[in-house]
Design an enzyme around this catalytic site. Structure first.
Site, PDB file in Angstrom:
ATOM      1  N   GLU A   6       0.657  -0.549  -0.394  1.00 59.00           N
ATOM      2  CA  GLU A   6       0.136   0.014  -0.100  1.00 59.00           C
ATOM      3  C   GLU A   6       0.610   1.585  -0.102  1.00 59.00           C
ATOM      4  O   GLU A   6       1.017   1.992  -1.099  1.00 59.00           O
ATOM      5  CB  GLU A   6      -0.837  -0.269   1.226  1.00 59.00           C
ATOM      6  CG  GLU A   6      -2.002  -1.412   0.881  1.00 59.00           C
ATOM      7  CD  GLU A   6      -2.734  -0.638   2.165  1.00 59.00           C
ATOM      8  OE1 GLU A   6      -3.750   0.381   2.607  1.00 59.00           O
ATOM      9  OE2 GLU A   6      -3.222  -1.435   3.055  1.00 59.00           O
ATOM     10  N   ASP A  66      -2.270  -4.359   3.154  1.00 62.98           N
ATOM     11  CA  ASP A  66      -2.448  -4.082   4.985  1.00 62.98           C
ATOM     12  C   ASP A  66      -3.548  -5.425   5.271  1.00 62.98           C
ATOM     13  O   ASP A  66      -4.457  -5.654   3.936  1.00 62.98           O
ATOM     14  CB  ASP A  66      -3.240  -2.637   5.711  1.00 62.98           C
ATOM     15  CG  ASP A  66      -1.903  -1.814   4.711  1.00 62.98           C
ATOM     16  OD1 ASP A  66      -0.377  -2.090   5.145  1.00 62.98           O
ATOM     17  OD2 ASP A  66      -1.656  -0.786   5.592  1.00 62.98           O
ATOM     18  N   ASP A  89      -5.860  -6.624   6.678  1.00 67.61           N
ATOM     19  CA  ASP A  89      -7.092  -5.719   7.289  1.00 67.61           C
ATOM     20  C   ASP A  89      -8.204  -5.792   6.084  1.00 67.61           C
ATOM     21  O   ASP A  89      -8.141  -5.858   5.146  1.00 67.61           O
ATOM     22  CB  ASP A  89      -7.837  -4.661   8.435  1.00 67.61           C
ATOM     23  CG  ASP A  89      -6.420  -3.211   7.374  1.00 67.61           C
ATOM     24  OD1 ASP A  89      -6.450  -3.455   6.152  1.00 67.61           O
ATOM     25  OD2 ASP A  89      -6.562  -2.432   8.098  1.00 67.61           O
ATOM     26  N   GLU A 130      -9.170  -3.535   4.973  1.00 66.25           N
ATOM     27  CA  GLU A 130      -9.307  -2.507   3.749  1.00 66.25           C
ATOM     28  C   GLU A 130      -7.851  -2.530   2.567  1.00 66.25           C
ATOM     29  O   GLU A 130      -8.067  -2.864   2.217  1.00 66.25           O
ATOM     30  CB  GLU A 130      -9.034  -1.052   4.392  1.00 66.25           C
ATOM     31  CG  GLU A 130      -9.776  -0.165   5.039  1.00 66.25           C
ATOM     32  CD  GLU A 130     -10.853   0.583   4.193  1.00 66.25           C
ATOM     33  OE1 GLU A 130     -10.676   0.898   3.574  1.00 66.25           O
ATOM     34  OE2 GLU A 130     -12.006   0.489   5.170  1.00 66.25           O
ATOM     35  N   TYR A 146       1.492  -4.602  13.262  1.00 62.59           N
ATOM     36  CA  TYR A 146       0.881  -3.568  12.472  1.00 62.59           C
ATOM     37  C   TYR A 146       0.129  -2.808  14.276  1.00 62.59           C
ATOM     38  O   TYR A 146      -0.232  -3.933  14.380  1.00 62.59           O
ATOM     39  CB  TYR A 146      -0.142  -4.676  11.588  1.00 62.59           C
ATOM     40  CG  TYR A 146      -1.445  -4.148  10.707  1.00 62.59           C
ATOM     41  CD1 TYR A 146      -0.625  -2.900   9.345  1.00 62.59           C
ATOM     42  CD2 TYR A 146      -2.515  -4.131  11.053  1.00 62.59           C
ATOM     43  CE1 TYR A 146      -1.655  -1.866   9.316  1.00 62.59           C
ATOM     44  CE2 TYR A 146      -3.035  -3.869  10.161  1.00 62.59           C
ATOM     45  CZ  TYR A 146      -2.527  -2.793   9.322  1.00 62.59           C
ATOM     46  OH  TYR A 146      -3.855  -2.232   7.726  1.00 62.59           O
ATOM     47  N   ARG A 195      -3.340  -1.346  13.136  1.00 64.05           N
ATOM     48  CA  ARG A 195      -4.406  -1.671  13.152  1.00 64.05           C
ATOM     49  C   ARG A 195      -4.868  -2.732  14.052  1.00 64.05           C
ATOM     50  O   ARG A 195      -4.841  -4.404  13.195  1.00 64.05           O
ATOM     51  CB  ARG A 195      -5.047  -1.488  11.980  1.00 64.05           C
ATOM     52  CG  ARG A 195      -4.955  -0.103  11.805  1.00 64.05           C
ATOM     53  CD  ARG A 195      -5.905   0.689  10.680  1.00 64.05           C
ATOM     54  NE  ARG A 195      -5.561   1.567  10.191  1.00 64.05           N
ATOM     55  CZ  ARG A 195      -4.680   2.825   9.152  1.00 64.05           C
ATOM     56  NH1 ARG A 195      -3.957   1.687   8.445  1.00 64.05           N
ATOM     57  NH2 ARG A 195      -5.023   3.893   9.111  1.00 64.05           N
ATOM     58  N   HIS A 244      -5.017 -10.556  14.573  1.00 59.53           N
ATOM     59  CA  HIS A 244      -3.901 -10.141  14.509  1.00 59.53           C
ATOM     60  C   HIS A 244      -3.515  -9.916  16.416  1.00 59.53           C
ATOM     61  O   HIS A 244      -4.474  -9.798  16.879  1.00 59.53           O
ATOM     62  CB  HIS A 244      -3.366  -8.551  14.246  1.00 59.53           C
ATOM     63  CG  HIS A 244      -3.662  -8.547  12.701  1.00 59.53           C
ATOM     64  ND1 HIS A 244      -4.111  -9.385  11.133  1.00 59.53           N
ATOM     65  CD2 HIS A 244      -5.100  -7.433  12.345  1.00 59.53           C
ATOM     66  CE1 HIS A 244      -4.406  -9.126  10.612  1.00 59.53           C
ATOM     67  NE2 HIS A 244      -4.950  -7.307  10.875  1.00 59.53           N
TER      68      HIS A 244
END
Length: 714
Positions: A7, A79, A81, A83, A280, A282, A324
């Protein structure tokens, strides 16, 4: 050549260094396509989203297509997640990839990336569908509700499926504070000769078990003069370390301790993740992975610190969606990471919390003593013995507290001046204290995020953007504008009116918002589907929209030309003031009306004649002086031409007249000077023709009867 797409461009260099030869690494720079800007992009009956490549991503897509066409394998490492999964899906579609390999890693280290490449998978369509559902729901709310609010209020307003309930929380709290009325309540203390002071346990003596509002009841209890020890316990109690950070707890701690806004916290955490410094950021899982626990434990042992024998675990909330681990440093031995002071402070906070979480619980020796009145007390309808309690603690073993310097554990020791054995009797003196109830506290950004998380509104990746949205749109303000240290949230008048206007909407119900989030979680888990949820929400939004009512937030009047409603707006241009525009977009009248002390005024447009400039020959036009009926002047149609001529040209009976600058020699240095006129102060003065001539002379020279003059001694 193999291609890995991530990303963020900030990750590219580091990851390429780990992968080595035979690899290309490139970045999508976030999302590459979205719903269109100028239309809703999703319509019944099928609600199929219409996606377009974002205008600023067309070159990125073109470059990635070129790289992908020459690659033997394409790895989508966006990433880990929802998104990120959606971005991977859109990359697959836009680049025409037939069999891309999806890889995820929660830290940018060589071992994590190697492990990810060995464990590739397909794109998870359930996660993609959950993200798509969220995006479409937000678009449906925004496109159906925001224009109605804007039209009625007369100023741009927006509603959000999650941001509006967040504003509602601040409004409800503010109204609680306004409606709060202070009440006195009474506390009874007993004092023993050995120095112990115990406080009345109010349970059974009042309705809420906390506040005795009836002074007569408190006075009756205060008549007690003899008590015995009904319970005396000395025991060891463990104090567990705090759990490693999740996204929301990191935002809360950084707000309270470092005074960072949630948006800045996420920005600094993103940078640390991209630098490979932390895992990470998030996540809503508060536990370390087994490997990470062992890594931290090994480091703590190497520096002589105690560690847990068996890993402590913290409860994960039911709605946790991200699989995670908690946020942690990738290398616990590194004390400082980050390119800025703010990043370094956040890293140290994360590191300290992580290290502490692997250390043993602290142990306190806690003494609890309960005293009971010898005689029964009659107070109103209650006849009972009163109980008084006191407790103290002494730290026996510090455990994790030895490492907590940023998040200080507070004062631990509270040793009692004396102890008492069960059955002992004591004569006591009583003290009746009067206290007042306190209003509920306003939210801070940290406590609002905590409340949103508790209610199940929003998710880790959305808290920071929620806060920024409701601040930037003027629905809340931080502080009272007087004290810099005031970090309390107050809803604005606009915020309160917005909440009232949306009161009839189902999505404003806090329970409904939580239930909607759980539906998104079910879609991510493959237990529900996109169409079912979107169709249901679309139906309720469109049917309830007619109930929206909000008063105009601008001055309105009738147009002097067509009679339709117009609103007064302030111009963004400096010194221009106000103007008026029609409330309706389609009005068939003048677009802009002048403002005359708060009244809309229609002035006939002056048709400017043009001719050649008598000074330079370029085109000039005649303009009317503002607020006059018969005064005019001329200017160059192209402003650039004025640089070698005159900016404002005099008008004499409709004819432009260029007044040439008078020039002569400077009485001070002998170099050429020009005569100028100051319109603001209405006098003439002289300046040097060339700025460099001012050196050693005067910048401005007085005018005396049309000639430059320098006063003696000046």
């Amino acid at each position: 050549m193999k291609l890995m797409i991530v990303e963020s461009p900030n990750k590219v260099k580091k990851i390429k260094g780990y992968l080595g030869d035979g690899w290309r690494v490139s970045a999508s720079v976030g999302h590459i396509r979205d719903l269109p800007d100028k239309e809703m992009g999703v319509e019944p009956p099928d609600f199929k989203p219409k996606y377009v490549v974002s205008p600023d991503k067309k070159k990125v897509v073109s470059d990635l297509k070129s790289l992908a066409s020459g690659a033997s394998e394409v790895y989508l490492a966006t990433d880990p997640d929802r998104e990120g999964e959606a971005i991977a899906f859109h990359l697959k579609m836009c680049l025409g990839l037939t069999n891309p390999k999806r890889v995820t890693f929660t830290e940018i280290t060589k071992s994590a990336i190697s492990k990810a490449i060995q464990n590739t998978r397909m794109i998870d369509n359930n996660l993609v569908s959950a993200q798509e559902s969220r995006r479409v729901l937000d678009r449906i709310v925004g496109y159906h509700i925001s224009p109605l609010l804007t039209q009625q209020a007369g100023i741009p307003l927006s509603a959000g499926r999650v941001q509006s309930p967040a504003v509602k929380l601040t409004v409800l709290r503010e109204r609680e504070i306004r409606e709060f009325r202070k009440r006195n309540y009474y506390v009874v203390e007993i004092h023993l000769a050995n120095g112990l002071t115990a406080t009345l346990d109010a349970k059974g003596w009042c309705e809420d078990g906390k506040h005795i509002f009836d002074k007569a009841v408190a006075e009756a209890i205060a008549e007690a003069n003899k008590v015995f020890v009904s319970k005396s316990v000395v025991e060891e109690k463990e104090a567990k370390p705090r759990a490693p950070f999740t996204t929301s707890t990191l935002q809360q701690a950084a707000s309270s301790i470092l005074k960072f806004t949630p948006a800045n916290t996420m920005k600094y955490a993103q940078a640390l993740f991209e630098q490979g410094a932390i895992s990470y950021h998030r996540t809503d899982t508060p536990n370390l992975s087994e490997d990470a626990f062992c890594l931290v434990k090994e480091f703590l042992t190497s520096i002589g610190k105690d560690t847990q024998q068996t890993q402590l675990k913290w409860a994960t909330k039911e709605s946790a969606q991200e699989a995670h681990e908690a946020i942690r440093p990738t290398d616990p031995a590194v004390e400082n990471c980050g390119e800025t002071e703010q990043q370094r402070k956040l890293y140290q906070l994360i590191r300290e919390r992580t290290l502490a979480s692997v250390m043993p619980p602290a142990v306190d020796i806690v003494t609890s003593i309960e005293f009971t009145t010898v005689d029964e007390i009659t107070a109103g309808e209650v006849v009972s013995q009163a109980k008084f309690t006191v407790s103290g603690k002494v730290q026996k073993y510090p455990g994790w507290r030895v490492i907590a310097e940023i998040e200080k554990p507070g004062s631990n020791d509270n040793e009692l001046p004396a102890t008492a054995e069960e059955g002992e009797e004591f004569d006591v003196e009583t003290n009746l204290l009067t206290k007042s109830t306190e209003p509920p506290s306003r939210f801070t950004e940290a406590t609002l995020i905590k409340a949103l998380e508790k209610l199940g509104i929003g998710r880790p990746s959305t808290y920071a953007s929620i806060m920024e949205n409701i601040k930037s749109r003027g629905y809340i303000i931080i502080g009272d504008g007087k004290k810099k240290s005031d970090n309390k949230i107050r809803p604005t008048e606009t915020g309160e009116m917005l909440v009232d206007a949306l009161d009839a909407m189902t999505f404003m119900n806090l329970d409904y918002t939580r239930i909607l989030e759980s539906h998104l979680d079910k879609i991510a888990a493959g237990q529900s589907n996109y169409f079912q949820l979107v169709k249901s929400v679309y139906s309720s939004i469109t049917s309830e929209a007619k109930n929206i009512k909000i008063d105009s937030l601008v001055e309105t009047a009738d147009c002097p030309q067509c009679g339709k409603a117009v609103k007064r707006l302030k111009s963004k241009k400096k010194g221009v003031g106000h103007f008026w525009v029609h409330m309706e977009e389609e009005h068939g009248c003048e677009d802009f009306l002048d403002d005359d002390n708060g009244i809309p005024v229609y002035r006939e447009k002056y048709d400017s004649p043009v001719m050649d400039c008598p000074g330079c020959g370029n085109e000039i036009k005649r303009l009317k002086k503002k607020d006059t009926d018969d005064e005019y002047f001329w200017v160059h149609t192209n402003e650039k031409h004025a640089k070698n001529c005159v900016k404002f040209i005099k008008d004499e009976d409709g004819i432009p007249v260029v007044v040439k600058d008078q020039s002569c020699e400077c009485p001070g240095c002998g170099k050429p000077v020009i005569r100028r006129y100051s319109q603001a102060k209405e006098f003439h003065f002289w300046v040097h023709q060339t700025q460099s001539h001012e050196k050693g002379c005067h910048k401005f020279i007085n005018d005396l009867d049309g000639k430059p003059t320098i006063e003696q001694g000046a």
